[in-house]
Motif scaffolding. Structure first.
Motif, PDB file in Angstrom:
ATOM      1  N   TYR A 141       2.411  -4.728  20.721  1.00 37.62           N
ATOM      2  CA  TYR A 141       3.498  -3.960  20.119  1.00 37.62           C
ATOM      3  C   TYR A 141       2.934  -2.699  19.494  1.00 37.62           C
ATOM      4  N   PHE A 142       3.696  -1.626  19.566  1.00 38.81           N
ATOM      5  CA  PHE A 142       3.315  -0.360  18.929  1.00 38.81           C
ATOM      6  C   PHE A 142       4.387  -0.007  17.909  1.00 38.81           C
ATOM      7  N   HIS A 143       3.946   0.447  16.725  1.00 42.05           N
ATOM      8  CA  HIS A 143       4.869   0.843  15.660  1.00 42.05           C
ATOM      9  C   HIS A 143       4.554   2.266  15.235  1.00 42.05           C
ATOM     10  N   ASP A 144       5.554   3.115  15.217  1.00 41.46           N
ATOM     11  CA  ASP A 144       5.391   4.491  14.780  1.00 41.46           C
ATOM     12  C   ASP A 144       5.034   4.518  13.300  1.00 41.46           C
ATOM     13  N   ASN A 145       4.085   5.370  12.937  1.00 41.15           N
ATOM     14  CA  ASN A 145       3.615   5.445  11.550  1.00 41.15           C
ATOM     15  C   ASN A 145       4.709   5.868  10.570  1.00 41.15           C
ATOM     16  N   LYS A 146       5.797   6.431  11.056  1.00 41.36           N
ATOM     17  CA  LYS A 146       6.893   6.851  10.181  1.00 41.36           C
ATOM     18  C   LYS A 146       7.950   5.755  10.022  1.00 41.36           C
ATOM     19  N   ASN A 147       7.816   4.660  10.757  1.00 31.98           N
ATOM     20  CA  ASN A 147       8.850   3.627  10.785  1.00 31.98           C
ATOM     21  C   ASN A 147       8.609   2.551   9.726  1.00 31.98           C
ATOM     22  N   PHE A 148       9.149   2.778   8.549  1.00 32.94           N
ATOM     23  CA  PHE A 148       9.011   1.809   7.457  1.00 32.94           C
ATOM     24  C   PHE A 148       9.904   0.582   7.649  1.00 32.94           C
ATOM     25  N   ALA A 149      10.713   0.578   8.706  1.00 35.32           N
ATOM     26  CA  ALA A 149      11.537  -0.590   9.024  1.00 35.32           C
ATOM     27  C   ALA A 149      10.849  -1.503  10.039  1.00 35.32           C
ATOM     28  N   ALA A 150       9.624  -1.182  10.428  1.00 36.61           N
ATOM     29  CA  ALA A 150       8.878  -2.014  11.381  1.00 36.61           C
ATOM     30  C   ALA A 150       8.571  -3.369  10.753  1.00 36.61           C
ATOM     31  N   PRO A 151       8.433  -4.410  11.566  1.00 39.63           N
ATOM     32  CA  PRO A 151       8.154  -5.748  11.012  1.00 39.63           C
ATOM     33  C   PRO A 151       6.909  -5.781  10.120  1.00 39.63           C
ATOM     34  N   ILE A 152       5.868  -5.032  10.472  1.00 41.25           N
ATOM     35  CA  ILE A 152       4.610  -5.091   9.712  1.00 41.25           C
ATOM     36  C   ILE A 152       4.718  -4.453   8.334  1.00 41.25           C
ATOM     37  N   ALA A 153       5.875  -3.856   8.020  1.00 43.36           N
ATOM     38  CA  ALA A 153       6.102  -3.282   6.689  1.00 43.36           C
ATOM     39  C   ALA A 153       6.580  -4.328   5.689  1.00 43.36           C
ATOM     40  N   SER A 154       6.809  -5.551   6.165  1.00 43.95           N
ATOM     41  CA  SER A 154       7.351  -6.591   5.293  1.00 43.95           C
ATOM     42  C   SER A 154       6.416  -7.790   5.208  1.00 43.95           C
ATOM     43  N   GLY A 155       6.292  -8.336   4.010  1.00 40.55           N
ATOM     44  CA  GLY A 155       5.489  -9.529   3.799  1.00 40.55           C
ATOM     45  C   GLY A 155       6.071 -10.761   4.463  1.00 40.55           C
ATOM     46  N   SER A 156       7.361 -10.746   4.770  1.00 36.93           N
ATOM     47  CA  SER A 156       7.970 -11.904   5.430  1.00 36.93           C
ATOM     48  C   SER A 156       7.563 -11.997   6.900  1.00 36.93           C
ATOM     49  N   PHE A 157       7.006 -10.906   7.441  1.00 35.83           N
ATOM     50  CA  PHE A 157       6.483 -10.934   8.813  1.00 35.83           C
ATOM     51  C   PHE A 157       5.044 -11.420   8.734  1.00 35.83           C
ATOM     52  N   LYS A 158       4.800 -12.602   9.239  1.00 36.61           N
ATOM     53  CA  LYS A 158       3.490 -13.227   9.088  1.00 36.61           C
ATOM     54  C   LYS A 158       2.501 -12.694  10.116  1.00 36.61           C
ATOM     55  N   ILE A 159       1.353 -12.291   9.601  1.00 39.28           N
ATOM     56  CA  ILE A 159       0.223 -11.903  10.445  1.00 39.28           C
ATOM     57  C   ILE A 159      -0.992 -12.685   9.954  1.00 39.28           C
ATOM     58  N   ASP A 160      -2.028 -12.700  10.768  1.00 45.84           N
ATOM     59  CA  ASP A 160      -3.257 -13.387  10.368  1.00 45.84           C
ATOM     60  C   ASP A 160      -4.250 -12.440   9.717  1.00 45.84           C
ATOM     61  N   SER A 161      -4.308 -11.214  10.220  1.00 47.95           N
ATOM     62  CA  SER A 161      -5.242 -10.245   9.645  1.00 47.95           C
ATOM     63  C   SER A 161      -4.860  -8.845  10.088  1.00 47.95           C
ATOM     64  N   MET A 162      -5.490  -7.882   9.413  1.00 53.55           N
ATOM     65  CA  MET A 162      -5.301  -6.472   9.752  1.00 53.55           C
ATOM     66  C   MET A 162      -6.655  -5.801   9.700  1.00 53.55           C
ATOM     67  N   VAL A 163      -6.870  -4.919  10.665  1.00 53.93           N
ATOM     68  CA  VAL A 163      -8.108  -4.140  10.736  1.00 53.93           C
ATOM     69  C   VAL A 163      -7.726  -2.671  10.842  1.00 53.93           C
TER      70      VAL A 163
END
Length: 185
Positions: free
Chosen positions: A59-81
């Motif tokens: 998935y690709f998310h535009d840097n201006k898109n604050f509505a992207a899933p990765i902008a929310s803590g409720s969207f679970k991820i394992d890690s970020m680099v």
């Protein structure tokens, strides 16, 4: 497993491309966000366009898109680099100044207590850079400068990049065979 990969404007996009390729080969879901300068530097250093980068990610998310899933803590991820991580991006993360989705995703990763790895690319480091890194390290962020070892006798730039990619995968907790592991004398 879900991994967010951020590319900011520091030199060293070759590492991000290598990580994205490795994660794709391992069938790991990736969420990519790239700053404006990250896009520019990647094309300048590697000849890789934003469209080519998008094809390396799930998935690709535009840097201006604050509505992207990765902008929310409720969207679970394992890690970020974040690699490379420019000093501007590092300062934004250290001071909670989320002027784009990349830094907002880092902010969320920190607040949710998830693994965040920053691969800073700058030299020499000023006291301000070091203070920002220390501040982040004290709260559990991994500061991972791309400082290759030469004990494994790399013969090409690709050898160096793949070894660093493997070490980053190790930090995420992903088994790999990219690291030429030390076996002792």
């Amino acid at each position: 497993m879900k991994v967010v990969v951020g590319i900011s404007g520091g030199s060293g996009s070759i590492y991000a491309i290598s990580l994205l390729k490795a994660l794709k080969e391992l069938n790991i879901e990736t969420h990519l966000v790239v700053s404006t300068m990250g896009e520019y530097v990647t094309e300048h250093e590697c000849g890789v366009t934003i469209e080519e980068l998008k094809n390396l990610a799930t998935y690709f998310h535009d840097n201006k898109n604050f509505a992207a899933p990765i902008a929310s803590g409720s969207f679970k991820i394992d890690s970020m680099v974040v690699l490379p991580c420019s000093m501007k991006t590092l300062a934004g993360i250290a001071n909670g100044f989320a002027d784009g989705l990349l830094i907002r995703a880092c902010d969320v990763t920190i607040k949710e207590g998830r693994k965040l790895i920053l691969v800073p690319r700058e030299t020499p480091l000023s006291p301000i850079h070091l203070e920002n890194m220390l501040k982040l390290s004290k709260i559990g962020v991994t500061i991972f400068p791309p400082s290759p070892g030469f004990y494994n006798h790399p013969e090409t730039i690709e050898d160096i990049v793949l070894n660093m990619t493997g070490r980053i995968l190790d930090m995420i907790g992903i088994d790999n065979n990219l690291v030429n592991r030390w076996k002792g004398l």
